[in-house]
Design a protein around this motif. Structure first.
Motif, PDB file in Angstrom:
ATOM      1  N   UNK A 140       0.816  -1.208   0.000  1.00  0.00           N
ATOM      2  CA  UNK A 140       0.000   0.000   0.000  1.00  0.00           C
ATOM      3  C   UNK A 140       0.848   1.255   0.000  1.00  0.00           C
ATOM      4  N   UNK A 141       0.255   2.335  -0.384  1.00  0.00           N
ATOM      5  CA  UNK A 141       0.966   3.616  -0.410  1.00  0.00           C
ATOM      6  C   UNK A 141       0.788   4.282   0.950  1.00  0.00           C
ATOM      7  N   UNK A 142       1.849   4.282   1.732  1.00  0.00           N
ATOM      8  CA  UNK A 142       1.812   5.002   3.004  1.00  0.00           C
ATOM      9  C   UNK A 142       3.048   5.893   3.093  1.00  0.00           C
ATOM     10  N   UNK A 143       3.256   6.473   4.256  1.00  0.00           N
ATOM     11  CA  UNK A 143       4.330   7.463   4.383  1.00  0.00           C
ATOM     12  C   UNK A 143       5.716   6.832   4.315  1.00  0.00           C
ATOM     13  N   UNK A 144       5.860   5.507   4.456  1.00  0.00           N
ATOM     14  CA  UNK A 144       7.179   4.874   4.452  1.00  0.00           C
ATOM     15  C   UNK A 144       7.692   4.582   3.050  1.00  0.00           C
ATOM     16  N   UNK A 145       6.843   4.580   2.040  1.00  0.00           N
ATOM     17  CA  UNK A 145       7.304   4.282   0.685  1.00  0.00           C
ATOM     18  C   UNK A 145       6.769   5.276  -0.331  1.00  0.00           C
ATOM     19  N   UNK A 146       7.483   5.304  -1.410  1.00  0.00           N
ATOM     20  CA  UNK A 146       7.098   6.221  -2.467  1.00  0.00           C
ATOM     21  C   UNK A 146       6.117   5.576  -3.444  1.00  0.00           C
ATOM     22  N   UNK A 147       6.230   4.247  -3.641  1.00  0.00           N
ATOM     23  CA  UNK A 147       5.407   3.556  -4.628  1.00  0.00           C
ATOM     24  C   UNK A 147       4.160   2.946  -4.025  1.00  0.00           C
ATOM     25  N   UNK A 148       3.483   2.171  -4.837  1.00  0.00           N
ATOM     26  CA  UNK A 148       2.260   1.496  -4.413  1.00  0.00           C
ATOM     27  C   UNK A 148       1.034   2.299  -4.783  1.00  0.00           C
ATOM     28  N   UNK A 149      -0.080   1.596  -4.903  1.00  0.00           N
ATOM     29  CA  UNK A 149      -1.324   2.277  -5.231  1.00  0.00           C
ATOM     30  C   UNK A 149      -1.903   2.912  -3.983  1.00  0.00           C
ATOM     31  N   UNK A 150      -2.377   4.085  -4.133  1.00  0.00           N
ATOM     32  CA  UNK A 150      -2.969   4.805  -3.017  1.00  0.00           C
ATOM     33  C   UNK A 150      -4.480   4.612  -3.064  1.00  0.00           C
ATOM     34  N   UNK A 151      -5.013   4.031  -2.006  1.00  0.00           N
ATOM     35  CA  UNK A 151      -6.447   3.784  -1.925  1.00  0.00           C
ATOM     36  C   UNK A 151      -7.026   4.806  -0.967  1.00  0.00           C
ATOM     37  N   UNK A 152      -7.952   5.615  -1.457  1.00  0.00           N
ATOM     38  CA  UNK A 152      -8.562   6.641  -0.615  1.00  0.00           C
ATOM     39  C   UNK A 152     -10.074   6.477  -0.646  1.00  0.00           C
ATOM     40  N   UNK A 153     -10.694   6.833   0.450  1.00  0.00           N
ATOM     41  CA  UNK A 153     -12.151   6.771   0.518  1.00  0.00           C
ATOM     42  C   UNK A 153     -12.715   8.136   0.132  1.00  0.00           C
ATOM     43  N   UNK A 154     -13.789   8.098  -0.605  1.00  0.00           N
ATOM     44  CA  UNK A 154     -14.464   9.345  -0.930  1.00  0.00           C
ATOM     45  C   UNK A 154     -15.406   9.692   0.217  1.00  0.00           C
ATOM     46  N   UNK A 155     -15.722  10.958   0.330  1.00  0.00           N
ATOM     47  CA  UNK A 155     -16.632  11.322   1.410  1.00  0.00           C
ATOM     48  C   UNK A 155     -18.038  10.840   1.079  1.00  0.00           C
ATOM     49  N   UNK A 156     -18.785  10.462   2.077  1.00  0.00           N
ATOM     50  CA  UNK A 156     -20.116   9.911   1.811  1.00  0.00           C
ATOM     51  C   UNK A 156     -21.076  10.978   1.310  1.00  0.00           C
ATOM     52  N   UNK A 157     -22.077  10.544   0.550  1.00  0.00           N
ATOM     53  CA  UNK A 157     -23.081  11.464   0.050  1.00  0.00           C
ATOM     54  C   UNK A 157     -24.164  11.623   1.125  1.00  0.00           C
ATOM     55  N   UNK A 158     -24.263  12.818   1.664  1.00  0.00           N
ATOM     56  CA  UNK A 158     -25.277  13.116   2.679  1.00  0.00           C
ATOM     57  C   UNK A 158     -26.157  14.216   2.121  1.00  0.00           C
ATOM     58  N   UNK A 159     -27.426  13.909   1.930  1.00  0.00           N
ATOM     59  CA  UNK A 159     -28.361  14.855   1.341  1.00  0.00           C
ATOM     60  C   UNK A 159     -29.132  15.607   2.424  1.00  0.00           C
ATOM     61  N   UNK A 160     -29.682  16.782   2.093  1.00  0.00           N
ATOM     62  CA  UNK A 160     -30.477  17.504   3.087  1.00  0.00           C
ATOM     63  C   UNK A 160     -31.629  16.645   3.592  1.00  0.00           C
ATOM     64  N   UNK A 161     -31.843  16.673   4.879  1.00  0.00           N
ATOM     65  CA  UNK A 161     -32.893  15.878   5.495  1.00  0.00           C
ATOM     66  C   UNK A 161     -32.391  14.558   6.049  1.00  0.00           C
ATOM     67  N   UNK A 162     -31.184  14.159   5.684  1.00  0.00           N
ATOM     68  CA  UNK A 162     -30.610  12.926   6.226  1.00  0.00           C
ATOM     69  C   UNK A 162     -29.798  13.252   7.468  1.00  0.00           C
ATOM     70  N   UNK A 163     -29.675  12.274   8.394  1.00  0.00           N
ATOM     71  CA  UNK A 163     -28.831  12.536   9.559  1.00  0.00           C
ATOM     72  C   UNK A 163     -27.379  12.736   9.132  1.00  0.00           C
ATOM     73  N   UNK A 164     -26.714  13.646   9.784  1.00  0.00           N
ATOM     74  CA  UNK A 164     -25.319  13.952   9.449  1.00  0.00           C
ATOM     75  C   UNK A 164     -25.177  15.048   8.422  1.00  0.00           C
ATOM     76  N   UNK A 165     -26.272  15.710   8.020  1.00  0.00           N
ATOM     77  CA  UNK A 165     -26.181  16.819   7.067  1.00  0.00           C
ATOM     78  C   UNK A 165     -26.019  18.107   7.833  1.00  0.00           C
TER      79      UNK A 165
END
Length: 161
Positions: A114-139
């Motif tokens: 994995x791509x972390x701070x110890x190496x330069x290579x590797x694929x970086x896997x990132x999570x996208x922020x969740x879709x929270x619409x108006x009226x849903x909890x957490x908006x």
């Protein structure tokens, strides 16, 4: 190289291959030729013949090497399963084995490279922020990252060093 080695393909059945042509009329020579041609289409009891030396000359040694385990197994299973079913099972088993090895290699790669701070290579896997619409909890959505140093830290704060 082309299947016909550059020569235009020609049917050996001739003009009497089509039923319409035969209905128009055939000479005695054409009838005799057609009768012989139909006889030649019937396979002998021992055909198709598997010539081991021919197969060995036409296949790559590496391919013969990686196919050997399943070929040996399904040759022994052929009397029990039947030749056609053993060939089908051998084909499916080989493909499933290749898929399983691919999944395991992918899992290994993402687990240990994995791509972390110890190496330069590797694929970086990132999570996208969740879709929270108006009226849903957490908006409206608020990020868990509090300060600017939390962004692009690539696991540095979690390290045990």
């Amino acid at each position: 190289m082309a299947q016909t080695a550059g020569v235009k393909p020609m049917t050996i059945a001739g003009r009497v291959a089509l039923e319409r042509e035969r209905c128009l009329g055939m000479t005695d020579a054409e009838r005799a030729w057609r009768k012989q041609w139909l006889k030649d289409q019937v396979l002998a009891a021992n055909e198709p013949v598997h010539v081991e030396e021919y197969w060995r000359e036409r296949t790559n040694p590496i391919r013969r090497f990686y196919r050997k385990p399943l070929d040996t197994l399904f040759t022994k299973l052929a009397p029990i399963l039947g030749k056609a079913r053993a060939q089908d099972y051998r084909y499916v088993t080989g493909k499933l084995g290749i898929i399983a090895v691919g999944i395991l290699c992918t899992h290994y790669y993402f687990k240990y490279n994995g791509n972390d701070w110890t190496k330069k290579g590797g694929w970086r896997v990132i999570k996208t922020k969740p879709m929270v619409l108006p009226g849903q909890p957490g908006f409206p959505y608020k990020s868990e990252r509090c300060v600017d140093s939390d962004y692009a830290e690539r696991g540095f704060k979690k390290s045990v060093i």
